[in-house]
Write an enzyme that holds these catalytic residues in place. Sequence first.
Site, short mmCIF file in Angstrom:
data_model
loop_
_atom_site.label_atom_id
_atom_site.label_comp_id
_atom_site.label_asym_id
_atom_site.label_seq_id
_atom_site.Cartn_x
_atom_site.Cartn_y
_atom_site.Cartn_z
N HIS A 1 81.65 34.90 28.30
CA HIS A 1 82.81 34.84 29.20
C HIS A 1 82.46 34.29 30.58
O HIS A 1 83.27 33.61 31.21
CB HIS A 1 83.39 36.24 29.34
CG HIS A 1 84.74 36.29 29.98
ND1 HIS A 1 85.86 35.68 29.43
CD2 HIS A 1 85.18 36.86 31.13
CE1 HIS A 1 86.91 35.88 30.19
NE2 HIS A 1 86.53 36.59 31.24
N ASP B 1 82.24 34.34 23.69
CA ASP B 1 83.09 35.14 24.57
C ASP B 1 83.61 36.36 23.83
O ASP B 1 84.28 36.23 22.80
CB ASP B 1 84.26 34.28 25.07
CG ASP B 1 84.98 34.90 26.26
OD1 ASP B 1 85.06 36.14 26.33
OD2 ASP B 1 85.45 34.14 27.13
#
Length: 423
Positions: free
Chosen positions: A392, A364
């Site tokens: 993400h 992420d």
Amino acid sequence: MSTLTFPQRALNTLISALGLVVFTFLDLLDFLLCYVYRFLDELLEKSPSRCYCGERNGEEGSLDEEISETLHERENIFRGKFSLGLRRDHKVKGGHGFKHGRWSDCCCESCISWQRKGEEKLHVVTNLPNQGTNGYENETSENVIFIHGFLSSSSFWAQTVFPQSTQRNFKLFAVDLLGFGRSPKPADCLYKLEDHTGMIVKSVIESYQLESFHLVAHSMGCIIALNLAARYPDRVKSITLLAPPYCPSNGENASHNALNKLAEKKIWPPLAFGSAIMSWYEHVGRTVCLAFCRNHLIWERIVKLLTGKRGLHFFVTDMTKHTHHSAWHTMHNVICGGAKTQDKNLEIIKKAGISLKIIHGDKDQVVPTECSYNMKSSVPHAELQIMNGHDHNSTIVGRKKEFTRELEEFWLYASMSYVTREQ
């Protein structure tokens, strides 16, 4: 001792030096654009909204602490040192009277459809498999509220989880948050955490008379989900958070700490650079929204022509379904300002024993995995799942079917735990 090689250290030094030049230029550009938009707003609007380039005034100081200090207190090396003789203080308006949009907002059918609705509620996408023609529903059904993240909409859930759900006793509700998607985008709203929470209560919990429910949230939506759970700890059966932007509330600088952690001024990677521009520079960000959000239909046609596709992925269309006013205030008053309440909300959830699951991808680049580790430390009974090789969004989008099965299993387990809690 640093393990970086000399070429790596040299590259980092070069990137830092380049970043200093770039952000100095952006400071100047934002400073100048401030006066450009002040002139245009005075010319084109009856009651122009004011920017946040000035210092907080006495009126703002008396407002509740949901208003983030980062709205005014963003460092700019030119602001305060130079003036072009157009000084104007910001005028704060509390609540939301659902004032219509500004000249720089899009006025297409999709973006202003909320203005013609009789009720001021959020746009809600539902999947109610137990609702028959007789209007009655299974009393044992499980209610689930889905909350999307920043620059997204209910499509994030409606096009991933909803089609994969096979359980007949789950009623699914996905909202477009206030200021996003097809929901109202009032120009006189501060988009505080309580504004978002209150609209979910009004549009889902009260409208559908939910006595109990599960919460599933992604990114910024996690902050709103925690606030909602803290308001109704006796009704919430479980909470599933994906990439929660959790920053501890300790100290007086919680909002600034959140801004620096989640939108640090750096030019690499590109996602971080984009976040920094849209979070630190009010007028540069408005210019980006003017170019892309106001003209999103033109850009969508261009993308369709270039790709040869008749339909676009919801990631593309959702990026522009907001106004600069709604995105700017939500960023600062929810993501940054919300940091001041997260520890308090987590303490309520911990005491209530609500089942909590945290999922985060180790790749992420938007929200650091440190946030999830810190949340796990604050709520020891929480289940933390760090997914290798996922970013993400791919914790969901890249594994829709598997993710939905995991959700349903967690909901069933949490429902049994909820019965025990209530006894």
